[in-house]
Scaffold this active site. Structure first.
Site, PDB file in Angstrom:
ATOM      1  N   PRO A  88       1.969   2.096   7.350  1.00 26.68           N
ATOM      2  CA  PRO A  88       2.417   1.567   6.056  1.00 26.68           C
ATOM      3  C   PRO A  88       2.361   0.039   5.996  1.00 26.68           C
ATOM      4  O   PRO A  88       2.374  -0.532   4.911  1.00 26.68           O
ATOM      5  CB  PRO A  88       3.866   2.055   5.934  1.00 26.68           C
ATOM      6  CG  PRO A  88       4.025   3.118   6.959  1.00 26.68           C
ATOM      7  CD  PRO A  88       3.030   2.850   8.035  1.00 26.68           C
ATOM      8  N   GLU A 115       8.826   6.208  13.899  1.00 22.98           N
ATOM      9  CA  GLU A 115       8.881   4.978  13.107  1.00 22.98           C
ATOM     10  C   GLU A 115       7.625   4.132  13.275  1.00 22.98           C
ATOM     11  O   GLU A 115       7.421   3.150  12.551  1.00 22.98           O
ATOM     12  CB  GLU A 115      10.123   4.155  13.473  1.00 22.98           C
ATOM     13  CG  GLU A 115      11.432   4.744  12.952  1.00 22.98           C
ATOM     14  CD  GLU A 115      11.406   5.022  11.448  1.00 22.98           C
ATOM     15  OE1 GLU A 115      11.154   4.082  10.681  1.00 22.98           O
ATOM     16  OE2 GLU A 115      11.631   6.178  11.054  1.00 22.98           O
ATOM     17  N   ARG A 153     -18.530  11.043   3.583  1.00 24.69           N
ATOM     18  CA  ARG A 153     -19.382  11.302   2.424  1.00 24.69           C
ATOM     19  C   ARG A 153     -20.357  10.170   2.149  1.00 24.69           C
ATOM     20  O   ARG A 153     -21.257  10.318   1.334  1.00 24.69           O
ATOM     21  CB  ARG A 153     -18.544  11.666   1.204  1.00 24.69           C
ATOM     22  CG  ARG A 153     -17.487  10.688   0.843  1.00 24.69           C
ATOM     23  CD  ARG A 153     -16.440  11.326  -0.045  1.00 24.69           C
ATOM     24  NE  ARG A 153     -17.030  11.880  -1.260  1.00 24.69           N
ATOM     25  CZ  ARG A 153     -17.599  11.158  -2.208  1.00 24.69           C
ATOM     26  NH1 ARG A 153     -17.676   9.854  -2.084  1.00 24.69           N
ATOM     27  NH2 ARG A 153     -18.115  11.732  -3.273  1.00 24.69           N
ATOM     28  N   ASP A 168     -19.545   7.698  -8.026  1.00 30.60           N
ATOM     29  CA  ASP A 168     -18.142   7.928  -8.329  1.00 30.60           C
ATOM     30  C   ASP A 168     -17.410   6.643  -8.688  1.00 30.60           C
ATOM     31  O   ASP A 168     -17.937   5.558  -8.581  1.00 30.60           O
ATOM     32  CB  ASP A 168     -17.453   8.563  -7.121  1.00 30.60           C
ATOM     33  CG  ASP A 168     -17.947   9.976  -6.879  1.00 30.60           C
ATOM     34  OD1 ASP A 168     -18.534  10.556  -7.806  1.00 30.60           O
ATOM     35  OD2 ASP A 168     -17.737  10.480  -5.762  1.00 30.60           O
TER      36      ASP A 168
HETATM   37  C1  9D3 Z   1      11.950   2.537   7.628  1.00 29.81           C
HETATM   38  C2  9D3 Z   1      11.426   3.777   7.012  1.00 29.81           C
HETATM   39  N1  9D3 Z   1      10.442   4.448   7.838  1.00 29.81           N
HETATM   40  C3  9D3 Z   1      10.428   5.896   7.607  1.00 29.81           C
HETATM   41  C4  9D3 Z   1      10.935   6.385   6.314  1.00 29.81           C
HETATM   42  C5  9D3 Z   1       9.135   3.819   7.689  1.00 29.81           C
HETATM   43  C6  9D3 Z   1       7.976   4.680   7.945  1.00 29.81           C
HETATM   44  C7  9D3 Z   1       7.528   4.905   9.237  1.00 29.81           C
HETATM   45  C8  9D3 Z   1       6.424   5.704   9.461  1.00 29.81           C
HETATM   46  C9  9D3 Z   1       7.289   5.245   6.888  1.00 29.81           C
HETATM   47  C10 9D3 Z   1       6.169   6.049   7.126  1.00 29.81           C
HETATM   48  C11 9D3 Z   1       5.749   6.274   8.403  1.00 29.81           C
HETATM   49  C12 9D3 Z   1       4.554   7.122   8.654  1.00 29.81           C
HETATM   50  N2  9D3 Z   1       3.431   6.722   7.827  1.00 29.81           N
HETATM   51  C13 9D3 Z   1       2.198   6.564   8.284  1.00 29.81           C
HETATM   52  O1  9D3 Z   1       1.943   6.813   9.437  1.00 29.81           O
HETATM   53  C14 9D3 Z   1       1.174   6.067   7.389  1.00 29.81           C
HETATM   54  C15 9D3 Z   1       1.190   5.805   5.993  1.00 29.81           C
HETATM   55  C16 9D3 Z   1       2.210   5.960   4.999  1.00 29.81           C
HETATM   56  O2  9D3 Z   1       3.338   6.417   5.233  1.00 29.81           O
HETATM   57  N3  9D3 Z   1       1.916   5.594   3.722  1.00 29.81           N
HETATM   58  C17 9D3 Z   1       0.688   5.105   3.358  1.00 29.81           C
HETATM   59  N4  9D3 Z   1      -0.278   4.939   4.243  1.00 29.81           N
HETATM   60  C18 9D3 Z   1      -0.015   5.287   5.542  1.00 29.81           C
HETATM   61  S1  9D3 Z   1      -1.101   5.128   6.794  1.00 29.81           S
HETATM   62  C19 9D3 Z   1      -0.056   5.736   7.918  1.00 29.81           C
END
Ligand code: 9D3
Length: 254
Positions: A88, A115, A153, A168
């Site tokens: 994220p 996390e 793709r 696209d």
């Molecule tokens: C502090 C809050 N945490 C959990 C609610 C943060 C958090 C940690 C790990 C939020 C999501 C994740 C797991 N997400 C991914 O591995 C991830 C992701 C995503 O959640 N949203 C958009 N793109 C991606 S790429 C990898």
């Protein structure tokens, strides 16, 4: 094209890639998937892959040793591949990155759980951190699958028709696509727009272009900034006025 994926859920990744266009391309040898599971790189009796965060707080962190061993094993198999961590905190993934990675020929994707992963693994082994957008997934696997699909793709021969990959949304002019209709002409009392039945190919092309422009301005005004617009396009957009919602059919809410 070769994809390496580091994941605690290798079956989740491999099973998703058995289907559709990507599944067929794997069977034909155009795409190769190599998996590495950090759990298989543990040394302790409990095969531990996570630990509590230094400094305290909720949740767990992927522990560095098994994770880095899994990444290094894929780097040995795929020495030219950029190593991408899906998270994220990453820069947004887009079609330009998909194209760039397709051209590299190989790609290593690291899917996190809990996390996230120990920052020192990012510092030492990760080339780029990439996100799919501002929403919360439970792990990086579904993000890795989206990236694999988007890159696959673009690999020549993976799609039947080499034109359709670039036609696209985001493929050519940076606008959202126009609406699509098929038979029947009336469905649930809703008719197909008359222009599409007119046989007037110039009028159809113009209507589709204007639909694409109107919905791009409505839903993704950020894309309009970079889009390649003709003088005709600009005149049409000006004719829509400056209100958030126009009064004609092109601004119908979806
Ligand atoms: C502090 C809050 N945490 C959990 C609610 C943060 C958090 C940690 C790990 C939020 C999501 C994740 C797991 N997400 C991914 O591995 C991830 C992701 C995503 O959640 N949203 C958009 N793109 C991606 S790429 C990898």
């Amino acid at each position: 094209m070769q994809f390496g994926v580091v994941t605690l859920f290798p079956e989740l990744v491999s099973s998703a890639l058995e289907h559709g266009v990507v599944g067929r391309a794997r069977q034909q040898g155009q795409l190769e998937l190599v998996l590495a599971n950090p759990r298989e790189r543990t040394a302790d009796r409990h095969r531990t892959v996570d630990d509590r965060p230094f400094g305290g707080g909720p949740g767990m962190v992927m522990t560095p040793a098994p994770l880095s061993a899994a990444i290094v094993s894929l780097k040995e198999t795929m020495p030219d591949a950029p190593v991408i961590y899906l998270s994220p905190q990453g820069r947004p993934f887009d079609q330009a990155l998909a194209r760039e990675w397709q051209e590299r020929g190989s790609l290593i994707l690291v899917a996190g759980r809990y996390e996230g992963i120990d920052e020192r693994v990012i510092d030492s082994l990760i080339d780029r951190e990439v996100s799919l957008g501002d929403f919360v997934l439970s792990g990086g696997e579904f993000a890795a699958l989206a990236v694999i699909d988007a890159v696959s793709r673009l690999v020549p021969g993976v799609l039947g028709d080499p034109l359709s990959a670039e036609e696209d949304s985001f493929g050519t002019d940076g606008l959202l696509d126009c609406p699509h209709y098929t038979r029947p002409e009336v469905f649930d009392q809703h008719p197909v727009p008359a222009v599409l039945l007119s046989g007037d190919h110039k009028a159809i092309a113009r209507w589709r272009r204007q639909q694409a422009l109107a919905r791009t301005r409505d839903r993704r005004p950020d894309l309009l900034e970079k889009a390649e617009l003709t003088e005709d396009d600009k005149v049409f957009l000006t004719s829509l006025g400056s209100s958030a919602e126009g009064t004609d059919a092109t601004s119908e809410e979806q």
